[in-house]
Design a protein around this motif. Structure first.
Motif, mmCIF file in Angstrom:
data_model
loop_
_atom_site.group_PDB
_atom_site.id
_atom_site.type_symbol
_atom_site.label_atom_id
_atom_site.label_comp_id
_atom_site.label_asym_id
_atom_site.label_seq_id
_atom_site.Cartn_x
_atom_site.Cartn_y
_atom_site.Cartn_z
ATOM 1 N N UNK A 1 27.420 29.867 37.426
ATOM 2 C CA UNK A 1 28.780 29.986 36.905
ATOM 3 C C UNK A 1 29.271 31.422 37.014
ATOM 4 N N UNK A 2 28.376 32.401 36.888
ATOM 5 C CA UNK A 2 28.764 33.808 36.972
ATOM 6 C C UNK A 2 29.204 34.181 38.389
ATOM 7 N N UNK A 3 28.560 33.586 39.374
ATOM 8 C CA UNK A 3 28.992 33.833 40.756
ATOM 9 C C UNK A 3 30.417 33.330 40.978
ATOM 10 N N UNK A 4 30.700 32.126 40.468
ATOM 11 C CA UNK A 4 32.027 31.547 40.631
ATOM 12 C C UNK A 4 33.090 32.366 39.902
ATOM 13 N N UNK A 5 32.758 32.879 38.718
ATOM 14 C CA UNK A 5 33.706 33.700 37.963
ATOM 15 C C UNK A 5 34.029 34.978 38.736
ATOM 16 N N UNK B 1 39.359 36.954 44.113
ATOM 17 C CA UNK B 1 40.491 36.282 44.772
ATOM 18 C C UNK B 1 41.785 36.584 44.030
ATOM 19 N N UNK B 2 41.746 36.532 42.699
ATOM 20 C CA UNK B 2 42.953 36.833 41.927
ATOM 21 C C UNK B 2 43.368 38.292 42.088
ATOM 22 N N UNK C 1 44.857 38.553 45.900
ATOM 23 C CA UNK C 1 46.100 37.836 46.193
ATOM 24 C C UNK C 1 47.105 37.907 45.057
ATOM 25 N N UNK C 2 46.646 38.071 43.850
ATOM 26 C CA UNK C 2 47.553 38.115 42.711
ATOM 27 C C UNK C 2 47.994 36.723 42.298
ATOM 28 N N UNK C 3 48.435 36.630 41.065
ATOM 29 C CA UNK C 3 48.832 35.333 40.526
ATOM 30 C C UNK C 3 50.094 34.814 41.209
ATOM 31 N N UNK C 4 51.014 35.689 41.555
ATOM 32 C CA UNK C 4 52.290 35.272 42.148
ATOM 33 C C UNK C 4 52.133 34.691 43.532
#
Length: 78
Positions: free
Chosen positions: A6-10, A16-17, A20-23
């Motif tokens: 789960x830590x790898x995925x987080x 990625x966020x 690329x940013x939330x927008x």
């Protein structure tokens, strides 16, 4: 070591966020949704045009010779 915890995925999601940013991600998902809607609308339009009755089919009689055709063209008398 072969599976991701789960830590790898987080960490991957956080990177990625940050990149690329939330927008940008929400804009991308909105574009995907518009594409899906346009595809569905196009499929419905195709179904509607297929259900409409077509015009009567016009046929051409290939056996009838035109009156202005010459009968001696392409043949030799021996």
């Amino acid at each position: 070591m072969g599976s991701l915890s789960i830590w790898h995925w987080i960490v991957v999601i956080a990177v990625v966020l940050l990149l690329f940013g939330r927008g940008k991600i929400s804009d991308l998902m909105g574009d995907v949704a518009q594409g899906i809607k346009a595809f569905k609308k196009g499929m419905q339009d195709d179904d509607k045009t297929a259900e409409k009755p077509a015009e009567p089919v016009k046929t051409i009689d290939h056996n009838a010779a035109p009156s202005s055709a010459r009968s001696d063209v392409g043949s030799k008398a021996v």
